[in-house]
Design an enzyme around this catalytic site. Structure first.
Site, mmCIF file in Angstrom:
data_model
loop_
_atom_site.group_PDB
_atom_site.id
_atom_site.type_symbol
_atom_site.label_atom_id
_atom_site.label_comp_id
_atom_site.label_asym_id
_atom_site.label_seq_id
_atom_site.Cartn_x
_atom_site.Cartn_y
_atom_site.Cartn_z
ATOM 1 N N ASP A 27 0.848 -1.208 0.000
ATOM 2 C CA ASP A 27 0.000 0.000 0.000
ATOM 3 C C ASP A 27 0.878 1.251 0.000
ATOM 4 O OD1 ASP A 27 0.381 1.023 3.009
ATOM 5 O OD2 ASP A 27 0.328 -1.146 3.001
ATOM 6 N N ASP A 69 0.476 3.647 2.268
ATOM 7 C CA ASP A 69 0.190 4.223 3.582
ATOM 8 C C ASP A 69 -0.985 5.201 3.443
ATOM 9 O OD1 ASP A 69 0.848 4.036 6.312
ATOM 10 O OD2 ASP A 69 1.762 6.007 6.227
HETATM 11 N N1 LIG Z 1 1.183 1.344 5.745
HETATM 12 C C1 LIG Z 1 1.650 0.487 6.640
HETATM 13 N N2 LIG Z 1 2.093 0.930 7.849
HETATM 14 C C2 LIG Z 1 2.572 0.057 8.750
HETATM 15 N N3 LIG Z 1 2.661 -1.254 8.554
HETATM 16 C C3 LIG Z 1 2.241 -1.739 7.396
HETATM 17 N N4 LIG Z 1 2.209 -2.995 6.919
HETATM 18 C C4 LIG Z 1 1.685 -2.951 5.671
HETATM 19 N N5 LIG Z 1 1.387 -1.674 5.331
HETATM 20 C C5 LIG Z 1 1.716 -0.889 6.382
#
Ligand SMILES: Nc1ncnc2[nH]cnc12
Ligand SMILES: CSC[C@H]1O[C@H](OP(=O)(O)O)[C@H](O)[C@@H]1O
Length: 294
Positions: A213, A215
């Site tokens: 992703d 974030d």
């Molecule tokens: N955006 C994110 N922040 C923290 N841990 C994660 N694990 C997978 N995506 C994450």
């Protein structure tokens, strides 16, 4: 094996979405107690492409343990006690860069540790040590992991700084933007203190970040949520698992020491002189530092 070589024993720590290792010829599921308690799950011991492999599901069977409650000392100690020579971590992570897209792998080479309240060391009052974390991953194992991931069909980025946050909540937008302004590349909740403990146990460590992703900084994407993380991981699980099979094939059963001197890093790290060391603490430490503590 010559005097310079020993049998490879590759410990794999599987993160979110990676709870087993297909292709592993399982010899044993070992419940092992360490001086720091039980690891997250029984360790699966077996062979993959002729190489001895230890597999541990980092969050436990059924993903029951949150990042802040992982017993990283027990996890790393269990690997060491079972004879691991190297340790590869697979970890889901968010991306701070457009070009590190969901589905890509990042061969991480640096960390910024923003965890709070986790116990970061095997050493304690009674025996104090300070290892270097300047170069926190094994350069050879990291390159091998990158090549293995490419052979498994993944798009791999070499190098990247992994910011380790406490969690379990994801970051605020302000935090996400702050970490981007610091030049961070990816974010997750689990690589620390795991990487520090691997170093104290003189275990060459590498970590492949599996980007899931953006974030919550990206203007065109919604903020990260668990459903989208798991959906991307489901698409990438095979590549992660094939990567492990490939790295086992590449490394082979006979290994030479890491070029980075990781297996001897405790030689000059312990500051407490032998006569001042606490025998009870030493009893625990001998399981991970028997080479120097006898
Ligand atoms: N955006 C994110 N922040 C923290 N841990 C994660 N694990 C997978 N995506 C994450
Ligand atoms: C399920 S999303 C958050 C979770 O994913 C990463 O875990 P892991 O390293 O075990 O793959 C992140 O660090 C969080 O623990």
């Amino acid at each position: 094996m010559t005097e310079q070589t020993r049998e490879t024993c590759l410990a794999i720590f599987g993160g979110s979405g990676i709870y087993e290792m297909p292709g592993l010829t399982i010899e044993e599921e070992r419940e092992i107690e360490t001086p720091w308690g039980m690891p997250s799950a029984p360790v699966t011991i077996g062979r993959l492409n002729g190489v001895r492999v230890l597999f541990l599901s980092r969050h436990g069977k059924g993903h029951t343990i949150p990042p802040s409650e992982l017993n990283a000392r027990a996890n790393v100690a269990a690997a060491k006690m079972l004879g691991a020579t190297d340790m590869l971590s697979l970890s889901a992570c968010g991306s701070f860069r457009e070009e590190l897209a969901p589905g890509d792998f990042v061969a991480v080479d640096q960390f910024v540790d923003r965890t709070k309240g986790r116990t970061p060391s095997f050493f304690e009052s009674g025996c104090v040590a300070h290892v270097s974390m300047a170069h926190p991953v094994c350069s050879r194992l990291t390159e091998e992991a990158a090549q293995a991931a490419e052979a498994a069909g993944a798009r791999v980025h070499r190098g990247g700084t992994y910011l380790v946050m406490e969690g379990p909540q994801f970051s605020t937008k302000a935090e996400s933007e702050l970490y981007r302004s610091w030049g961070m590349d990816v974010i997750g909740m689990t690589a620390m203190p795991e990487a520090k403990l691997a170093r104290e146990a003189e275990l060459p460590y590498a970590i492949l970040g599996m980007v899931t992703d953006y974030d919550c900084w990206h203007e065109d994407e919604g903020p990260v949520d668990v459903a989208s993380v798991l959906a991307i991981l489901a698409q990438n699980r095979d590549a992660g698992q094939r990567t492990v099979a490939e790295i086992a094939r590449m490394i082979g059963p006979e290994r030479t020491p890491s070029p980075d001197g990781i297996e001897t890093c405790l030689d000059f790290a312990i500051v407490t002189p032998p006569e001042a060391r606490d025998p009870q603490v030493l009893r625990k430490l001998k399981t991970i530092a028997g080479r120097v503590l006898g």
